[in-house]
Design a protein around this motif. Structure first.
Motif, PDB file in Angstrom:
ATOM      1  N   CYS A 123       7.796  24.669 -17.508  1.00 27.16           N
ATOM      2  CA  CYS A 123       8.894  25.334 -16.802  1.00 27.16           C
ATOM      3  C   CYS A 123      10.235  25.165 -17.513  1.00 27.16           C
ATOM      4  CB  CYS A 123       8.998  24.811 -15.367  1.00 27.16           C
ATOM      5  SG  CYS A 123       7.518  25.120 -14.382  1.00 27.16           S
ATOM      6  N   TYR A 124      10.237  24.462 -18.671  1.00 28.01           N
ATOM      7  CA  TYR A 124      11.487  24.310 -19.417  1.00 28.01           C
ATOM      8  C   TYR A 124      12.001  25.666 -19.886  1.00 28.01           C
ATOM      9  CZ  TYR A 124      14.631  23.176 -23.289  1.00 28.01           C
ATOM     10  OH  TYR A 124      15.708  23.122 -24.140  1.00 28.01           O
ATOM     11  N   SER A 184      11.469  29.926 -19.272  1.00 29.22           N
ATOM     12  CA  SER A 184      10.901  30.910 -18.354  1.00 29.22           C
ATOM     13  C   SER A 184      11.409  32.314 -18.736  1.00 29.22           C
ATOM     14  CB  SER A 184      11.283  30.567 -16.905  1.00 29.22           C
ATOM     15  OG  SER A 184      12.684  30.534 -16.739  1.00 29.22           O
ATOM     16  N   ASN A 192      15.752  26.395 -19.599  1.00 27.33           N
ATOM     17  CA  ASN A 192      16.316  25.823 -18.375  1.00 27.33           C
ATOM     18  C   ASN A 192      16.724  24.398 -18.721  1.00 27.33           C
ATOM     19  OD1 ASN A 192      15.691  28.064 -16.543  1.00 27.33           O
ATOM     20  ND2 ASN A 192      13.567  27.498 -16.876  1.00 27.33           N
ATOM     21  N   ALA A 247      15.588  25.179 -13.616  1.00 27.56           N
ATOM     22  CA  ALA A 247      14.194  25.615 -13.614  1.00 27.56           C
ATOM     23  C   ALA A 247      13.778  26.071 -12.226  1.00 27.56           C
ATOM     24  CB  ALA A 247      13.296  24.481 -14.095  1.00 27.56           C
ATOM     25  N   ASN A 304      12.754  29.999 -11.180  1.00 26.72           N
ATOM     26  CA  ASN A 304      11.385  30.277 -10.751  1.00 26.72           C
ATOM     27  C   ASN A 304      11.227  30.485  -9.245  1.00 26.72           C
ATOM     28  OD1 ASN A 304       9.415  29.871 -13.198  1.00 26.72           O
ATOM     29  ND2 ASN A 304      10.916  28.226 -13.376  1.00 26.72           N
ATOM     30  N   LEU A 353      12.903  17.382 -17.453  1.00 24.70           N
ATOM     31  CA  LEU A 353      13.399  18.547 -18.180  1.00 24.70           C
ATOM     32  C   LEU A 353      14.642  18.219 -18.990  1.00 24.70           C
ATOM     33  CD1 LEU A 353      12.782  21.476 -15.677  1.00 24.70           C
ATOM     34  CD2 LEU A 353      11.403  20.734 -17.607  1.00 24.70           C
ATOM     35  N   GLN A 381       5.289  30.921 -11.992  1.00 20.82           N
ATOM     36  CA  GLN A 381       5.385  31.318 -13.398  1.00 20.82           C
ATOM     37  C   GLN A 381       4.051  31.825 -13.945  1.00 20.82           C
ATOM     38  OE1 GLN A 381       7.880  28.845 -15.822  1.00 20.82           O
ATOM     39  NE2 GLN A 381       6.614  29.088 -17.627  1.00 20.82           N
TER      40      GLN A 381
END
Length: 468
Positions: free
Chosen positions: A82-83, A85, A94, A100, A104, A253, A419
């Motif tokens: 998810c870093y 997207s 993100n 993040a 999302n 993250l 995602q």
């Protein structure tokens, strides 16, 4: 984006290379990311795992460690994707956990995430301040016990040690951002392994003495000294302690944002998470099992500061010194994301305010008056809270209990489902939702135990002061 690039150019950074987002090129590696993770995960709480085993016993204690290690490792793999997207390799960066979530899941959950994330980060820094002062005081008490006797009170106030810790943190807090913490994290990691190794060595020595303390498969048995209700609360508290021992997702993250873009950040972060969680779990198992074997059901909450050992006193002193050095680094790993959030918000709010945006050169260093002032003020305020609320660690347990589920389980799973576009009611969707629900129940149970512990701490504090 253009503002960030032009701002850097104005400060004379034109000669530096930049990443695809216009920021100074990241240089983080697998080793630095693993060090950040281990610094965040392995805290002085590793020395309290013997107590957790005392409440849970051999079977539940070992199983709890392994289960939470696997859950944390799994959700970290999801969070690593998810870093960026919408694509985990080529998508937009993100820079932190909140971004993040916003990218999302949307704005409402973004706000909920902010409260949970920064609540636990602020709480952790106050808790680290208290724990460091306790370790410093333990060094003085250890020398007192050695000089006089183990039966001497050797009591000491912690306020002077809180101030010493705060002064050092004010200096360290001037490190501009997370990207500059690599050396500190590596040193802190070495310190965490050092004091954990000391705990292991002392446990082995105590086992070798042949005292044969009482242990069991289910922990402290229910009986005259342990009513069933007390056993239940102690079990809840121990499960919570183990669950939150792995909770480094709030800064994952931010750690990933320090990595070089090649190889892809998500692949490196997954390897770093595997290394970090595996190393932490190995040490947790060794410290917990050997500590329980050494002390049995009477294991202290922390056998370096709680004086499960008295001799050799210089080894106890060195172990506590290592705890302090480690927590100096861990404090920065947790507080830097909060610093970055406040400073970024301030620059967006007042972009032309020279007090906030202007930087001054002092040799090789750059000084920003706003950063210097506000970060120093934060450390002072956190230290004052630590002085005013000596039972804050019980409150920190409550903060951890209420934020474990959303930050370590719920958001990573929900972001991955969004995602990866997992179909609703599919097998993957269902078992991920079941996992999230199970962890929510554990978090609520641990929160109940923490609330009860907080009430007991407050009552004990009042009783102590009424007598004195």
């Amino acid at each position: 984006m253009q503002k960030e690039i032009s701002f850097s150019m104005e400060k004379g950074d034109a000669h530096e290379q930049y990443d695809d987002d216009g920021r100074v090129r990241r240089t983080g590696t697998l080793m630095s990311a693993s060090a950040h993770i281990i610094t965040a995960v392995i805290g002085s709480g590793v020395l309290s795992l013997a107590w957790c085993f005392g409440q849970l016993g051999w079977i539940a204690g070992t199983a709890s460690l392994m289960i939470f290690a696997v859950i944390t490792w799994f959700t970290c793999l999801l969070l690593s994707d998810c870093y960026r997207s919408p694509d985990p390799v080529n998508g937009t960066r993100n820079y932190n956990y909140m971004q993040a979530v916003k990218a999302n899941l949307g704005g409402l959950q973004y706000k909920f995430c902010g409260v949970a994330q920064y609540g636990i980060l602020i709480g952790a820094t106050i808790g680290y301040t208290i724990t460091s002062a306790i370790s410093m005081a333990a060094i003085k008490r250890s020398n007192c016990f050695h000089k006089h006797s183990h039966h001497t009170g050797c009591h000491t106030l912690n306020n002077s040690y809180l101030i010493i810790f705060a002064v050092i943190e004010i200096v360290l807090s001037q490190i501009p951002n997370f990207h500059k913490l690599s050396i500190i994290s590596i040193v802190a990691t070495i310190m965490s392994f050092t004091y954990a190794t000391i705990g292991i060595a002392l446990s082995i020595a105590k086992i070798a003495e042949g005292g044969h303390p009482r242990t069991s498969l289910t922990g402290i048995p229910v009986g005259k000294d342990m009513p069933s209700v007390e056993k239940m609360w102690s079990t809840f508290s121990a499960i919570g302690d183990i669950a939150f021992a792995y909770s480094f997702c709030p800064v994952l993250l931010e750690i990933q944002d320090t990595l070089k873009s090649s190889p892809p950040e998500n692949k490196v972060m997954k390897r770093a998470s595997t290394v970090g969680v595996s190393a932490s779990t190995l040490f947790y198992l060794i410290c917990g099992t050997l500590g329980y074997a050494a002390f049995g059901n009477d294991a202290p909450g922390n056998y370096l500061t709680g004086f499960g050992f008295y001799e050799p006193f210089w080894v106890i002193d060195f172990g506590n010194l290592c705890i302090v050095i480690h927590l100096l680094g861990a404090y920065q790993v947790y507080v830097q994301p909060f610093f970055a959030f406040v400073e970024s918000w301030s620059k967006e709010k007042w972009p032309r305010n020279k007090f906030i945006v202007r930087e001054y050169s002092l040799g090789k260093f750059r000084i920003n008056i706003f950063r210097l002032t506000w970060r120093s003020a934060y450390v002072v305020l956190a230290t004052l809270v630590a002085m005013i609320f000596p039972f804050f660690n019980s409150f920190l347990g409550l903060i951890g209990a209420t934020t474990f589920w959303p930050l370590t389980v719920y958001f990573p799973i929900e972001m991955y489902i969004s995602q990866a576009k997992i179909p609703k009611n599919s097998f993957t969707w269902i078992w991920m939702k079941v996992l999230s629900l199970a962890c929510l129940i554990v978090s609520l149970v641990a929160a109940a135990g923490s609330i009860r512990g907080l009430i007991v701490s407050v009552e004990t504090f009042k009783l102590f002061h009424s007598v004195s």
